[in-house]
Design a protein around this motif. Structure first.
Motif, PDB file in Angstrom:
ATOM      1  N   UNK A 401       0.833  -1.121   0.032  1.00  0.00           N
ATOM      2  CA  UNK A 401       0.058   0.040   0.014  1.00  0.00           C
ATOM      3  C   UNK A 401       0.877   1.235  -0.099  1.00  0.00           C
ATOM      4  N   UNK A 402       1.891   1.343   0.884  1.00  0.00           N
ATOM      5  CA  UNK A 402       2.863   2.287   0.702  1.00  0.00           C
ATOM      6  C   UNK A 402       4.313   1.750   0.236  1.00  0.00           C
ATOM      7  N   UNK A 403       4.652   1.966  -1.232  1.00  0.00           N
ATOM      8  CA  UNK A 403       5.631   1.203  -1.679  1.00  0.00           C
ATOM      9  C   UNK A 403       7.043   1.872  -0.975  1.00  0.00           C
ATOM     10  N   UNK A 404       7.163   3.050  -0.512  1.00  0.00           N
ATOM     11  CA  UNK A 404       8.346   3.457   0.141  1.00  0.00           C
ATOM     12  C   UNK A 404       8.635   2.946   1.543  1.00  0.00           C
ATOM     13  N   UNK A 405       7.481   2.075   2.157  1.00  0.00           N
ATOM     14  CA  UNK A 405       7.918   1.503   3.522  1.00  0.00           C
ATOM     15  C   UNK A 405       8.455   0.292   3.373  1.00  0.00           C
ATOM     16  N   UNK A 406       9.069  -0.163   4.364  1.00  0.00           N
ATOM     17  CA  UNK A 406       9.653  -1.799   4.328  1.00  0.00           C
ATOM     18  C   UNK A 406       9.266  -2.503   5.778  1.00  0.00           C
ATOM     19  N   UNK A 407       9.099  -3.624   5.894  1.00  0.00           N
ATOM     20  CA  UNK A 407       9.011  -4.273   7.005  1.00  0.00           C
ATOM     21  C   UNK A 407       9.877  -3.833   8.160  1.00  0.00           C
ATOM     22  N   UNK A 408      11.245  -3.303   7.977  1.00  0.00           N
ATOM     23  CA  UNK A 408      11.894  -2.930   9.125  1.00  0.00           C
ATOM     24  C   UNK A 408      11.556  -1.488   9.522  1.00  0.00           C
ATOM     25  N   UNK A 409      11.166  -1.486  10.601  1.00  0.00           N
ATOM     26  CA  UNK A 409      10.609  -0.211  11.250  1.00  0.00           C
ATOM     27  C   UNK A 409      11.302   0.965  11.022  1.00  0.00           C
ATOM     28  N   UNK A 410      10.780   2.133  10.648  1.00  0.00           N
ATOM     29  CA  UNK A 410      11.457   3.314  10.497  1.00  0.00           C
ATOM     30  C   UNK A 410      12.650   3.291   8.964  1.00  0.00           C
ATOM     31  N   UNK A 411      12.357   2.383   8.274  1.00  0.00           N
ATOM     32  CA  UNK A 411      13.338   2.176   7.052  1.00  0.00           C
ATOM     33  C   UNK A 411      12.301   2.453   5.823  1.00  0.00           C
ATOM     34  N   UNK A 412      12.807   3.391   5.053  1.00  0.00           N
ATOM     35  CA  UNK A 412      12.220   3.754   3.799  1.00  0.00           C
ATOM     36  C   UNK A 412      13.098   3.521   2.793  1.00  0.00           C
ATOM     37  N   UNK A 413      12.550   3.193   1.368  1.00  0.00           N
ATOM     38  CA  UNK A 413      13.388   3.278   0.110  1.00  0.00           C
ATOM     39  C   UNK A 413      12.815   4.631  -0.555  1.00  0.00           C
ATOM     40  N   UNK A 414      13.753   5.407  -1.182  1.00  0.00           N
ATOM     41  CA  UNK A 414      13.349   6.594  -1.807  1.00  0.00           C
ATOM     42  C   UNK A 414      14.167   6.618  -3.112  1.00  0.00           C
ATOM     43  N   UNK A 415      14.549   5.598  -3.660  1.00  0.00           N
ATOM     44  CA  UNK A 415      15.272   5.706  -4.995  1.00  0.00           C
ATOM     45  C   UNK A 415      14.519   5.513  -6.185  1.00  0.00           C
ATOM     46  N   UNK A 416      15.088   5.723  -7.228  1.00  0.00           N
ATOM     47  CA  UNK A 416      14.057   5.548  -8.469  1.00  0.00           C
ATOM     48  C   UNK A 416      13.474   3.976  -8.701  1.00  0.00           C
ATOM     49  N   UNK A 417      13.873   3.260  -7.908  1.00  0.00           N
ATOM     50  CA  UNK A 417      13.171   2.068  -7.759  1.00  0.00           C
ATOM     51  C   UNK A 417      11.955   1.897  -7.128  1.00  0.00           C
ATOM     52  N   UNK A 418      11.262   3.273  -6.697  1.00  0.00           N
ATOM     53  CA  UNK A 418      10.035   3.275  -6.207  1.00  0.00           C
ATOM     54  C   UNK A 418       9.391   4.406  -7.359  1.00  0.00           C
ATOM     55  N   UNK A 419       7.787   4.672  -7.026  1.00  0.00           N
ATOM     56  CA  UNK A 419       7.245   5.159  -7.880  1.00  0.00           C
ATOM     57  C   UNK A 419       7.463   6.648  -7.765  1.00  0.00           C
ATOM     58  N   UNK A 420       7.695   7.565  -8.769  1.00  0.00           N
ATOM     59  CA  UNK A 420       7.287   7.318 -10.065  1.00  0.00           C
ATOM     60  C   UNK A 420       8.448   6.979 -11.046  1.00  0.00           C
ATOM     61  N   UNK A 421       9.458   6.323 -10.398  1.00  0.00           N
ATOM     62  CA  UNK A 421      10.769   5.873 -11.362  1.00  0.00           C
ATOM     63  C   UNK A 421      11.698   6.658 -11.656  1.00  0.00           C
ATOM     64  N   UNK A 422      12.404   6.302 -12.731  1.00  0.00           N
ATOM     65  CA  UNK A 422      13.574   7.028 -13.338  1.00  0.00           C
ATOM     66  C   UNK A 422      13.552   8.554 -13.548  1.00  0.00           C
ATOM     67  N   UNK A 423      14.768   9.012 -13.685  1.00  0.00           N
ATOM     68  CA  UNK A 423      14.654  10.489 -13.808  1.00  0.00           C
ATOM     69  C   UNK A 423      14.933  11.314 -12.716  1.00  0.00           C
ATOM     70  N   UNK A 424      15.337  12.684 -13.221  1.00  0.00           N
ATOM     71  CA  UNK A 424      15.600  13.495 -12.139  1.00  0.00           C
ATOM     72  C   UNK A 424      14.610  14.540 -11.827  1.00  0.00           C
ATOM     73  N   UNK A 425      13.728  14.067 -10.916  1.00  0.00           N
ATOM     74  CA  UNK A 425      12.542  14.777 -10.520  1.00  0.00           C
ATOM     75  C   UNK A 425      12.415  14.863  -9.000  1.00  0.00           C
ATOM     76  N   UNK A 426      13.066  14.051  -8.176  1.00  0.00           N
ATOM     77  CA  UNK A 426      13.059  14.239  -6.879  1.00  0.00           C
ATOM     78  C   UNK A 426      11.811  13.669  -6.223  1.00  0.00           C
ATOM     79  N   UNK A 427      10.805  13.038  -7.093  1.00  0.00           N
ATOM     80  CA  UNK A 427       9.583  12.912  -6.571  1.00  0.00           C
ATOM     81  C   UNK A 427       9.564  11.609  -5.806  1.00  0.00           C
ATOM     82  N   UNK A 428      10.305  10.651  -6.025  1.00  0.00           N
ATOM     83  CA  UNK A 428      10.404   9.297  -5.246  1.00  0.00           C
ATOM     84  C   UNK A 428      10.910   9.721  -3.769  1.00  0.00           C
TER      85      UNK A 428
END
Ligand code: FAD
Length: 439
Positions: A401-428
């Motif tokens: 439901x929240x693709x940035x969250x992970x099962x490790x508490x307090x640990x989030x992913x913010x790279x282009x491997x999250x929506x909306x994907x590649x490119x220099x836009x800073x939105x991940x």
């Protein structure tokens, strides 16, 4: 902020890769998505030294008959160069460009009910199609088909894949709506402005600090700018088996082979209007580009690859000594390829700019393995942080439901491997930060 490299910027770095006085961007140069980004465009980066330089036209696409199709800032002007397909171009892009701010707001986001459903439906009707299907059904002439195909090929998908049209539509819409500028002085200036802004807010930055394990990081939310493979390594045994298994099935796409050149003069394009553009797509017709992209995604090297060429010094003279120029180009290659594509890329440039090779004062080449060695986020040379097809665009890195969250508490992913994907836009990073703030 901890950065593993010796210099800041990741996909936004510049270096003297060839000769003294020549500034090259090791990765991104064209910052359309930064301008289209609701987050980056709202930051006071000009106050931190960022200046953007726009070419006269965002893009040119030369053809074998000696002419070129030009993607102008204006939809109407572009349409005028497309002969019988002018009206179809206006019909496809006019409404999207008129509502581009709303469109980018909805597209540069994770999967959620759109704020502008009718506009997104209009986008989806074309964007969900394959690039080949859309180009053939909307346009009758080779010029418009080729122009669209070159833009869709940025997706690094086969152009026969559903939704391979979406990337191209976004890029063309951004060209008309905000332009395809570069950072004056090199992309490093964009990263430096972001870093300066962060410091002004009290943030601290440490370079040369490659994080190998989550255990090195203190308490509080942690945002990791890593792709799944690296994340699994760094998180170690903090992740449940089921999540690890799903993460390890994440799919990476083709790589790139890139050349940077120091040039003794401007590129001698056969069609003079190509000099007005910042970006040039070299690959001829829709069919030819589709064949090239099918090869790269199918694990093969194409003899006449589709080449993405950027010539920033024509409108940003700070990048080369007076009278000299810089340019770069890459083509898509199979994942992890180490094949030298120098000859194939330069032959494609010569095809549309005879005499180009004679101007080369120095060149720097990077195969996919070196691209990854310089930046571990480009696994196998994949610069989009993983395949961006329909199946993986919104489920990156795994369906949650929240693709940035992970099962490790307090640990989030913010790279282009999250929506909306590649490119220099800073939105991940923006959406990951919002998820972290919600806890
Ligand atoms: C040749 C090339 C041309 C491109 N052209 C364009 C373009 O013109 N326009 C555009 O919009 N996009 C372009 N891109 C794509 C764009 O640069 C990427 O999609 C984008 O930068 C990816 O963002 P990211 O945050 O996932 O990773 P990055 O920007 O690569 O940042 C990841 C950072 O994390 C660091 N890191 C990785 N692992 C660790 C670790 N364990 N510890 C500490 N630090 C670590 C890396 O060193 C890097 O600095 C291009 C990319 C390349 C390679």
């Amino acid at each position: 902020m901890l950065e593993g490299g010796e210099t800041l910027g990741g996909g936004c770095r510049s270096a003297e890769l060839t000769l003294p006085g020549f500034v090259h961007d090791t990765c991104s140069t064209v910052h359309a998505l930064a301008l289209a980004s609701p987050f980056l465009s709202a930051l006071p980066l000009a106050e931190h030294g960022l200046e953007l330089a726009h070419p006269e036209a965002p893009l040119a696409h030369p053809l074998d008959d000696g002419s070129a199709v030009v993607l102008e800032r204006s939809v109407d002007e572009t349409a005028r160069g497309l002969g019988p397909d002018g009206d179809a171009w206006r019909g496809l892009f006019g409404p999207l460009v008129r509502n581009s701010e709303s469109l980018f707001g909805d597209l540069l986001a994770p999967l959620r009910p759109p704020r502008h459903p009718l506009l997104m439906a209009r986008f989806g009707l074309s964007g969900l199609r394959s690039a080949v299907g859309l180009a053939r059904s909307r346009f009758e002439g080779e010029r418009a088909r080729a122009l669209l195909a070159g833009c869709c090929a940025h997706s690094m998908l086969s152009l026969r894949t559903p939704a391979s049209a979406a990337f191209g539509i976004v890029l063309v819409t951004s060209a008309h709506a905000v332009g395809w500028p570069v950072a004056r002085g090199g992309s490093q200036r964009l990263a430096d402005a972001l870093a300066d802004h962060l410091r002004s807010l009290g943030g601290t930055i440490e370079t040369g600090r490659l994080v190998e394990s989550l255990d090195e990081l203190g308490g509080g939310p942690v945002l990791l700018d890593l792709t799944p493979r690296q994340f699994l390594r760094v998180a170690g045994d903090r992740l449940p088996d089921g999540y690890r298994r799903r993460m390890s099935r994440y799919r990476y796409g083709p790589g790139i082979f890139k050349l940077d050149w120091a040039l003794d003069g401007p590129v001698p394009w056969r069609a003079p209007e190509v000099a007005r553009a910042g970006t040039v797509h070299l690959g001829g017709t829709l069919d030819e580009i589709a064949a090239s992209e099918a090869a790269a995604t199918g694990g093969e090297h194409h003899e006449r690859p589709y080449v993405l060429f950027v010539q920033p010094s024509g409108f940003d003279p700070t990048r080369a000594p007076e009278g000299k120029h810089t340019a770069w180009a890459y083509c898509h290659v199979p994942h992890g390829s180490t094949r030298d594509m120098t000859g194939a890329i330069e032959a494609q440039v010569e095809r549309f700019a005879p005499g180009f090779r004679d101007l080369i004062a120095a060149r720097h080449a990077m195969d996919s393995a070196e691209v990854e060695a310089r930046n571990p986020n480009y696994v196998g040379g994949d610069i989009n942080g993983g395949v961006q097809d329909l199946r993986q665009l919104y489920t990156r890195p795994v369906a949650r439901p929240v693709p940035y969250g992970t099962p490790a508490p307090g640990v989030f992913i913010c790279s282009s491997s999250t929506p909306p994907g590649g490119g220099v836009h800073g939105m991940c990073g923006y959406w990951a930060a919002r998820a972290a703030l919600r806890g």
